[in-house]
Design a protein around this motif. Structure first.
Motif, PDB file in Angstrom:
ATOM      1  N   TYR A   7       9.657  10.997  -1.544  1.00 37.86           N
ATOM      2  CA  TYR A   7      10.000   9.560  -2.219  1.00 37.86           C
ATOM      3  C   TYR A   7       8.663   8.887  -2.288  1.00 37.86           C
ATOM      4  CZ  TYR A   7      14.668  10.754  -1.410  1.00 37.86           C
ATOM      5  OH  TYR A   7      15.869  11.541  -1.758  1.00 37.86           O
ATOM      6  N   ASP A   8       7.713   9.144  -3.160  1.00 36.48           N
ATOM      7  CA  ASP A   8       6.348   8.937  -3.435  1.00 36.48           C
ATOM      8  C   ASP A   8       6.441   7.605  -4.111  1.00 36.48           C
ATOM      9  OD1 ASP A   8       7.087   9.735  -5.926  1.00 36.48           O
ATOM     10  OD2 ASP A   8       5.620  11.214  -6.035  1.00 36.48           O
ATOM     11  N   LYS A   9       7.350   6.937  -4.196  1.00 38.52           N
ATOM     12  CA  LYS A   9       7.308   5.591  -5.028  1.00 38.52           C
ATOM     13  C   LYS A   9       7.073   4.540  -3.809  1.00 38.52           C
ATOM     14  CE  LYS A   9       7.977   6.516  -9.401  1.00 38.52           C
ATOM     15  NZ  LYS A   9       7.821   8.279  -9.116  1.00 38.52           N
ATOM     16  N   VAL A  10       7.320   4.806  -2.530  1.00 42.90           N
ATOM     17  CA  VAL A  10       7.315   3.786  -1.524  1.00 42.90           C
ATOM     18  C   VAL A  10       5.627   3.360  -1.516  1.00 42.90           C
ATOM     19  CG1 VAL A  10       8.989   4.974   0.029  1.00 42.90           C
ATOM     20  CG2 VAL A  10       6.556   5.666   0.230  1.00 42.90           C
ATOM     21  N   LYS A  11       5.712   2.155  -0.815  1.00 35.55           N
ATOM     22  CA  LYS A  11       4.194   1.423  -0.745  1.00 35.55           C
ATOM     23  C   LYS A  11       3.538   2.162   0.636  1.00 35.55           C
ATOM     24  CE  LYS A  11       3.145  -2.776  -2.782  1.00 35.55           C
ATOM     25  NZ  LYS A  11       3.710  -3.993  -2.932  1.00 35.55           N
ATOM     26  N   THR A  12       2.640   3.166   0.525  1.00 38.77           N
ATOM     27  CA  THR A  12       2.272   3.791   1.617  1.00 38.77           C
ATOM     28  C   THR A  12       1.040   2.790   2.059  1.00 38.77           C
ATOM     29  OG1 THR A  12       2.843   5.889   1.245  1.00 38.77           O
ATOM     30  CG2 THR A  12       1.003   5.889   2.704  1.00 38.77           C
ATOM     31  N   ILE A  13       1.173   2.705   3.595  1.00 34.99           N
ATOM     32  CA  ILE A  13      -0.225   1.857   4.248  1.00 34.99           C
ATOM     33  C   ILE A  13      -0.891   2.754   5.163  1.00 34.99           C
ATOM     34  CG2 ILE A  13       0.366  -0.464   3.345  1.00 34.99           C
ATOM     35  CD1 ILE A  13       1.174  -0.906   6.191  1.00 34.99           C
ATOM     36  N   ASP A  14       0.136   3.363   5.896  1.00 30.95           N
ATOM     37  CA  ASP A  14      -0.416   4.105   7.335  1.00 30.95           C
ATOM     38  C   ASP A  14       0.505   5.438   7.403  1.00 30.95           C
ATOM     39  OD1 ASP A  14      -1.438   4.886   9.619  1.00 30.95           O
ATOM     40  OD2 ASP A  14      -0.778   3.423  10.644  1.00 30.95           O
ATOM     41  N   THR A  15      -0.154   6.639   7.444  1.00 30.09           N
ATOM     42  CA  THR A  15       0.607   7.807   7.492  1.00 30.09           C
ATOM     43  C   THR A  15       0.707   8.370   9.092  1.00 30.09           C
ATOM     44  OG1 THR A  15      -1.285   9.175   6.899  1.00 30.09           O
ATOM     45  CG2 THR A  15       0.269   8.636   5.205  1.00 30.09           C
ATOM     46  N   THR A  16       0.177   7.496   9.825  1.00 30.91           N
ATOM     47  CA  THR A  16       0.198   7.991  11.203  1.00 30.91           C
ATOM     48  C   THR A  16       1.763   8.392  11.582  1.00 30.91           C
ATOM     49  OG1 THR A  16      -1.513   6.763  11.657  1.00 30.91           O
ATOM     50  CG2 THR A  16      -0.145   7.608  13.594  1.00 30.91           C
ATOM     51  N   GLY A  17       1.993   9.424  12.034  1.00 32.97           N
ATOM     52  CA  GLY A  17       3.525   9.741  12.479  1.00 32.97           C
ATOM     53  C   GLY A  17       4.420   9.995  11.717  1.00 32.97           C
ATOM     54  N   ALA A  18       4.028  10.308  10.268  1.00 29.83           N
ATOM     55  CA  ALA A  18       4.849  10.458   9.073  1.00 29.83           C
ATOM     56  C   ALA A  18       5.445  11.984   9.528  1.00 29.83           C
ATOM     57  CB  ALA A  18       4.222  10.643   7.795  1.00 29.83           C
ATOM     58  N   GLY A  19       4.750  13.029  10.050  1.00 27.04           N
ATOM     59  CA  GLY A  19       5.270  14.048  10.188  1.00 27.04           C
ATOM     60  C   GLY A  19       6.289  14.144  11.259  1.00 27.04           C
ATOM     61  N   ASP A  20       6.199  13.414  12.387  1.00 27.45           N
ATOM     62  CA  ASP A  20       7.023  13.119  13.490  1.00 27.45           C
ATOM     63  C   ASP A  20       8.338  12.302  13.181  1.00 27.45           C
ATOM     64  OD1 ASP A  20       5.258  14.191  15.059  1.00 27.45           O
ATOM     65  OD2 ASP A  20       4.240  12.442  15.499  1.00 27.45           O
ATOM     66  N   ALA A  21       8.178  11.380  12.201  1.00 25.84           N
ATOM     67  CA  ALA A  21       9.357  10.832  11.438  1.00 25.84           C
ATOM     68  C   ALA A  21      10.158  11.963  10.833  1.00 25.84           C
ATOM     69  CB  ALA A  21       8.965   9.737  10.530  1.00 25.84           C
ATOM     70  N   PHE A  22       9.570  12.607  10.031  1.00 21.94           N
ATOM     71  CA  PHE A  22      10.137  13.688   9.433  1.00 21.94           C
ATOM     72  C   PHE A  22      10.917  14.653  10.030  1.00 21.94           C
ATOM     73  CE2 PHE A  22      10.582  18.121   7.639  1.00 21.94           C
ATOM     74  CZ  PHE A  22      10.738  17.803   6.228  1.00 21.94           C
ATOM     75  N   LEU A  23      10.474  15.100  11.235  1.00 24.98           N
ATOM     76  CA  LEU A  23      11.090  15.913  12.092  1.00 24.98           C
ATOM     77  C   LEU A  23      12.327  15.319  12.903  1.00 24.98           C
ATOM     78  CD1 LEU A  23      11.435  18.890  13.165  1.00 24.98           C
ATOM     79  CD2 LEU A  23       9.556  18.251  14.856  1.00 24.98           C
TER      80      LEU A  23
END
Ligand code: ATP
Length: 318
Positions: A244-260
């Motif tokens: 979902y790349d329309k979101v307003k990304t400000i910090d990708t820290t932990g994105a992989g952990d959120a995904f999992l």
């Protein structure tokens, strides 16, 4: 209980501007991928427990409070008076690239012994999760692999995210060998593109996945691609989904952990009987996980950034 996770729980000091005197300031953030995955799970409404070690110091108490505040069962958290809670400083280059310096000689996270692992926590959970940061050194390597073996013997669903941090290993050869050893116990393997290249030397996703299949005999491969979503596979069949790349990304820290954490939350009904999951259900769970991962990039930090179920459903329905 849904998920037990073993591994590092530490402090990430992230850059936070400069003081009046012009000196750099750092913010004290809770860190550690396994705890992030658990926080994603509990924020969505699942249940989870942490197994690991901190020092008997102020930072250790702070991390204990973070687990508690996030509804994570902390029976398996050990406090060690002989070592300090592990600290990591995050540095941002002028181009925004992150690098880490670790204060871990030794830090409490790598001093967990197998004898200290709370086996009841693993017994009571339907699934088990681990990574490779807790396998860089002994005694936590034996503790992590021993806990994974124990979970496997009990028929738990096992998830594994190597989360390669080259600076923590004595050598990259050792990292590769131990990371591959961990795959022996996993049903679900989550890696990044960078880790695929490290493990297989391949930049082509499908070719890399096929090479990986020679060492990873588990059922599900999740290869996350940052803003490009996820390439995934099961039983030799592969597909990919955009995020979902329309979101307003400000910090990708932990994105992989959120995904999992999101993925594991979605497939909870299949814990202990993963062989019944169909490819369509896998695709649905990856889509859900992409939504969780992308929402986590819209807020600062890792644990505080994990989204609630209502937010994820709203994004999926939008
Ligand atoms: P980390 O180690 O920083 O947690 P990772 O490499 O394990 O990250 P990524 O592939 O960066 O994980 O991200 C995981 C998921 O989060 C992606 O598959 C995607 O769904 C989502 N995501 C990451 N970055 C973005 C972004 N910039 N915009 C939207 N979604 C993103």
């Amino acid at each position: 209980m849904d998920l037990a996770a073993i591994g590092e729980l530490l402090i990430d000091f992230t850059p936070s501007g400069v003081s009046e005197q012009g000196n750099p300031l750092f913010e004290c953030n809770p860190g550690g991928a396994p705890a992030n995955v658990l926080a994603a799970m509990t924020r969505l409404g699942g249940t989870g427990a942490f197994i690991g070690k901190v020092g008997s110091d102020t930072f250790g108490s702070f991390l204990y409070d973070i687990l508690k505040q996030n509804g994570i069962d902390h029976r398996g958290l050990r406090f060690d008076p002989k070592v300090h809670t592990t600290l990591a400083f995050v540095h941002l280059s002028r181009t925004g690239d992150r690098s880490f310096s670790f204060y871990r000689d030794p830090g409490a996270d790598r001093m967990l012994t197998f004898e200290e692992v709370d086996q009841d926590v693993i017994r009571q959970a339907k699934a088990f999760h681990f990574g490779s940061v807790s396998m860089t050194h002994e005694p936590s390597r034996t503790a992590t692999l021993g806990a994974a073996r124990f979970a496997r013997e009990l028929g738990k669903t096992i998830s594994y995210d190597p989360n390669l941090r080259p600076a923590l290993w004595n050598s990259l050869e050792e990292a590769r060998e131990v990371i591959i050893r961990g795959m022996e116990y996993a049903d679900i393997l989550k890696i990044s593109e960078e880790e695929l290249i490290f493990l297989t030397g391949q930049t082509d996703l499908e070719k890399g996945a096929e090479l990986l299949a020679e060492v990873f005999r588990g059922r599900i491969l999740l290869l996350t691609l940052g803003p490009n979503g996820c390439f995934f596979g099961m039983d030799g069949k592969y597909d990919r989904l955009p995020t979902y790349d329309k979101v307003k990304t400000i910090d990708t820290t932990g994105a992989g952990d959120a995904f999992l954490g999101g993925f594991l939350f979605r497939i909870r009904p299949y814990f202990g009987r993963l062989q019944e999951l169909t490819f369509d259900e896998l695709r649905d769970a990856v889509n859900f996980a992409n939504a969780v991962g992308s929402l986590a990039t819209t807020r600062k930090g890792a644990i505080p950034a994990m989204p609630r179920l209502e937010e994820v459903m709203a994004l999926l329905e939008a």
